[in-house]
Design a protein around this motif. Sequence first.
Motif, PDB file in Angstrom:
ATOM      1  N   TYR A 105       0.839  -1.177   0.089  1.00  0.00           N
ATOM      2  CA  TYR A 105       0.045   0.124  -0.347  1.00  0.00           C
ATOM      3  C   TYR A 105       1.031   1.142   0.035  1.00  0.00           C
ATOM      4  CZ  TYR A 105      -4.044  -2.845   1.285  1.00  0.00           C
ATOM      5  OH  TYR A 105      -5.038  -3.875   1.203  1.00  0.00           O
ATOM      6  N   LYS A 106       0.686   2.005  -1.144  1.00  0.00           N
ATOM      7  CA  LYS A 106       1.771   3.129  -1.240  1.00  0.00           C
ATOM      8  C   LYS A 106       1.124   4.479  -0.694  1.00  0.00           C
ATOM      9  CE  LYS A 106       4.989   1.562  -4.513  1.00  0.00           C
ATOM     10  NZ  LYS A 106       4.350   0.015  -4.596  1.00  0.00           N
ATOM     11  N   SER A 107       2.031   5.263  -0.100  1.00  0.00           N
ATOM     12  CA  SER A 107       1.684   6.549   0.051  1.00  0.00           C
ATOM     13  C   SER A 107       1.613   7.473  -1.134  1.00  0.00           C
ATOM     14  CB  SER A 107       2.540   7.273   1.241  1.00  0.00           C
ATOM     15  OG  SER A 107       3.789   7.447   0.708  1.00  0.00           O
ATOM     16  N   VAL A 108       0.824   8.166  -1.735  1.00  0.00           N
ATOM     17  CA  VAL A 108       0.943   8.750  -3.224  1.00  0.00           C
ATOM     18  C   VAL A 108       1.162  10.320  -3.069  1.00  0.00           C
ATOM     19  CG1 VAL A 108      -0.486   9.098  -5.128  1.00  0.00           C
ATOM     20  CG2 VAL A 108      -0.258   6.771  -4.243  1.00  0.00           C
ATOM     21  N   GLU A 109       1.814  10.678  -3.982  1.00  0.00           N
ATOM     22  CA  GLU A 109       2.254  12.071  -3.982  1.00  0.00           C
ATOM     23  C   GLU A 109       0.978  12.924  -4.059  1.00  0.00           C
ATOM     24  OE1 GLU A 109       5.852  12.461  -6.074  1.00  0.00           O
ATOM     25  OE2 GLU A 109       5.630  14.624  -6.568  1.00  0.00           O
ATOM     26  N   HIS A 110       0.843  13.937  -3.824  1.00  0.00           N
ATOM     27  CA  HIS A 110      -0.160  14.812  -4.122  1.00  0.00           C
ATOM     28  C   HIS A 110      -0.007  16.343  -3.755  1.00  0.00           C
ATOM     29  CE1 HIS A 110      -0.577  13.558   0.227  1.00  0.00           C
ATOM     30  NE2 HIS A 110      -1.082  14.725   0.492  1.00  0.00           N
ATOM     31  N   ARG A 111      -0.910  17.309  -4.331  1.00  0.00           N
ATOM     32  CA  ARG A 111      -0.580  18.610  -4.068  1.00  0.00           C
ATOM     33  C   ARG A 111      -1.812  19.359  -4.318  1.00  0.00           C
ATOM     34  NH1 ARG A 111       1.634  20.099 -10.328  1.00  0.00           N
ATOM     35  NH2 ARG A 111      -0.481  20.028 -11.384  1.00  0.00           N
ATOM     36  N   ALA A 112      -1.761  20.562  -3.946  1.00  0.00           N
ATOM     37  CA  ALA A 112      -3.040  21.397  -4.032  1.00  0.00           C
ATOM     38  C   ALA A 112      -2.996  22.580  -5.013  1.00  0.00           C
ATOM     39  CB  ALA A 112      -3.513  21.897  -2.681  1.00  0.00           C
ATOM     40  N   VAL A 113      -3.766  22.600  -5.868  1.00  0.00           N
ATOM     41  CA  VAL A 113      -3.758  23.984  -6.843  1.00  0.00           C
ATOM     42  C   VAL A 113      -4.913  24.795  -6.569  1.00  0.00           C
ATOM     43  CG1 VAL A 113      -2.918  22.633  -8.967  1.00  0.00           C
ATOM     44  CG2 VAL A 113      -5.329  22.922  -8.346  1.00  0.00           C
ATOM     45  N   THR A 114      -4.771  25.982  -6.991  1.00  0.00           N
ATOM     46  CA  THR A 114      -5.552  27.209  -6.540  1.00  0.00           C
ATOM     47  C   THR A 114      -6.491  27.693  -8.063  1.00  0.00           C
ATOM     48  OG1 THR A 114      -3.997  29.060  -7.517  1.00  0.00           O
ATOM     49  CG2 THR A 114      -3.769  28.390  -5.273  1.00  0.00           C
ATOM     50  N   HIS A 115      -7.585  28.465  -7.672  1.00  0.00           N
ATOM     51  CA  HIS A 115      -8.654  28.916  -8.554  1.00  0.00           C
ATOM     52  C   HIS A 115      -8.629  30.216  -8.749  1.00  0.00           C
ATOM     53  CE1 HIS A 115     -12.709  29.377  -9.978  1.00  0.00           C
ATOM     54  NE2 HIS A 115     -12.657  27.889 -10.540  1.00  0.00           N
ATOM     55  N   LYS A 116      -9.016  31.006  -9.873  1.00  0.00           N
ATOM     56  CA  LYS A 116      -8.817  32.443 -10.027  1.00  0.00           C
ATOM     57  C   LYS A 116      -9.813  33.151  -8.990  1.00  0.00           C
ATOM     58  CE  LYS A 116      -8.199  35.617 -13.589  1.00  0.00           C
ATOM     59  NZ  LYS A 116      -6.908  35.982 -14.404  1.00  0.00           N
ATOM     60  N   GLU A 117     -11.223  32.579  -8.937  1.00  0.00           N
ATOM     61  CA  GLU A 117     -11.985  33.158  -8.265  1.00  0.00           C
ATOM     62  C   GLU A 117     -12.679  32.733  -7.132  1.00  0.00           C
ATOM     63  OE1 GLU A 117     -13.641  32.797 -12.006  1.00  0.00           O
ATOM     64  OE2 GLU A 117     -12.554  34.932 -12.304  1.00  0.00           O
ATOM     65  N   ARG A 118     -12.380  31.277  -6.939  1.00  0.00           N
ATOM     66  CA  ARG A 118     -12.920  30.711  -5.744  1.00  0.00           C
ATOM     67  C   ARG A 118     -11.807  30.397  -4.506  1.00  0.00           C
ATOM     68  NH1 ARG A 118     -17.095  26.184  -7.989  1.00  0.00           N
ATOM     69  NH2 ARG A 118     -17.368  26.144  -5.749  1.00  0.00           N
ATOM     70  N   ASP A 119     -12.114  30.559  -3.385  1.00  0.00           N
ATOM     71  CA  ASP A 119     -11.080  30.235  -2.256  1.00  0.00           C
ATOM     72  C   ASP A 119     -11.509  28.621  -2.050  1.00  0.00           C
ATOM     73  OD1 ASP A 119     -13.529  30.312  -1.211  1.00  0.00           O
ATOM     74  OD2 ASP A 119     -12.897  31.593   0.581  1.00  0.00           O
ATOM     75  N   ARG A 120     -10.847  28.153  -1.091  1.00  0.00           N
ATOM     76  CA  ARG A 120     -10.808  26.768  -0.881  1.00  0.00           C
ATOM     77  C   ARG A 120     -10.222  26.563   0.775  1.00  0.00           C
ATOM     78  NH1 ARG A 120      -7.619  22.053  -1.908  1.00  0.00           N
ATOM     79  NH2 ARG A 120      -8.866  20.312  -1.642  1.00  0.00           N
TER      80      ARG A 120
END
Length: 365
Positions: free
Chosen positions: A286-301
């Motif tokens: 079972y692998k830990s998988v690489e991930h990231r977050a991207v942003t949006h021009k109008e919306r926050d998250r």
Amino acid sequence: MAPVPLSPIKVGHIDDVQELRKAKPTSIPQRFVRDMAERPTLATVALSSSNDIPVIDFSRLLEANKDEFLVEISKIAASCEEWGFFQVINHGIELDLLESMEKVAMNFFNLPLEEKQKYPMAPGTVQGYGQAFVFSEDQKLDWCNMFALGVEPHYIRNPKLWPKEPVEFSETLEVYSREIRKLCQNLLRFIAMSIGLNGDTFEDMFGAAVQAIRMNYYPPCPRPDLVLGLSPHSDGSALTILQQGKGSSAGLQILKNNAWVPVQPIPNALVINIGDTIEVLTNGRYKSVEHRAVTHKERDRLSLVTFYAPSYEIELAPLPELVNENNPCKYRRYSHGEYSKHYVTNKLQGKKTLEFAKIQTKDSS
Ligand SMILES: COC(=O)C(/C=C/C1=C(C)CCCC1(C)C)=C/O[C@H]1C=C(C)C(=O)O1
Ligand SMILES: O=C(O)CCC(=O)C(=O)O
Ligand SMILES: [Fe+2]
């Protein structure tokens, strides 16, 4: 010989992205602009349901008949082997509680900067308000404000960093963390069973498990094509539980077959991912998988991320049941405390942190 003085970490000025955003800039500071190869527009897979991470119905693991239970357990096995990620629906945590946690976290991020800065994340540390994993002046910054706290066991808490405002924050976090902890324990039981281990294997081994929360707030960004919300990484935990703010746009992406796959938010679901610790214990099945977050021009998250890991003194190494002639031991023995220290003193860079545990073979060197 006189001891060599430890050089203090110089990280330079770190702009607060919510404040930057308030100034409505048309361009963004260079420190946030990624090199071409890291920019988020490249090699993202097209949206199609076959690219969605698997969905596990938790109620089928707790209440269903044996056949349904076994189907769900085999879905967990396939998710952990092929994706390292899955979403959980019908997880049993009150939706009101998820909403309350989201509300207090958002109320915190919406406080004036001076108020939030009463809980600063000191350079080189990971608790408090600020940007973690920044170790030099020329390191690129994430388009994210972060507020992280150690929760369990109590000795990892820094009470000075638990905010007085919003007034409901601490109580809500306590109740939320208790519920998320129960979910982690149940999930670890099912994950153990899914790989053919006794259900209690991980919990018996972990001792007084460490639990921490990281709240990530990504304001809209005028140039989402140039920045990352959160740098690519795998999590150092055993298991990570991620709650996305209600109505969140897609922002989390996972690396699969060399392409970034967006995780489509499902209302009220929780996103689960395997951390480095489970990768080591299962000898890489079972692998830990690489991930990231991207942003949006109008919306926050907003994302609320719980890390669940063994107690620091626990010695980790691949479980003997999962090591054999065909699957030789891939990771060395170390304590989770050693790994935590290594993890929090290095910048986020894909799966590089896990090199710490890998046994070097002729092929890998
Ligand atoms: C910003 O923090 C993190 O990304 C993070 C840190 C978690 C922790 C705290 C906030 C308090 C002290 C404990 C701990 C280090 C867990 C990520 O956590 C991952 C990394 C490791 C290692 C882990 O167990 O979870
Ligand atoms: O915000 C997200 O979706 C990703 C968060 C994450 O990966 C983390 O905090 O470790
Ligand atoms: Fe993560």
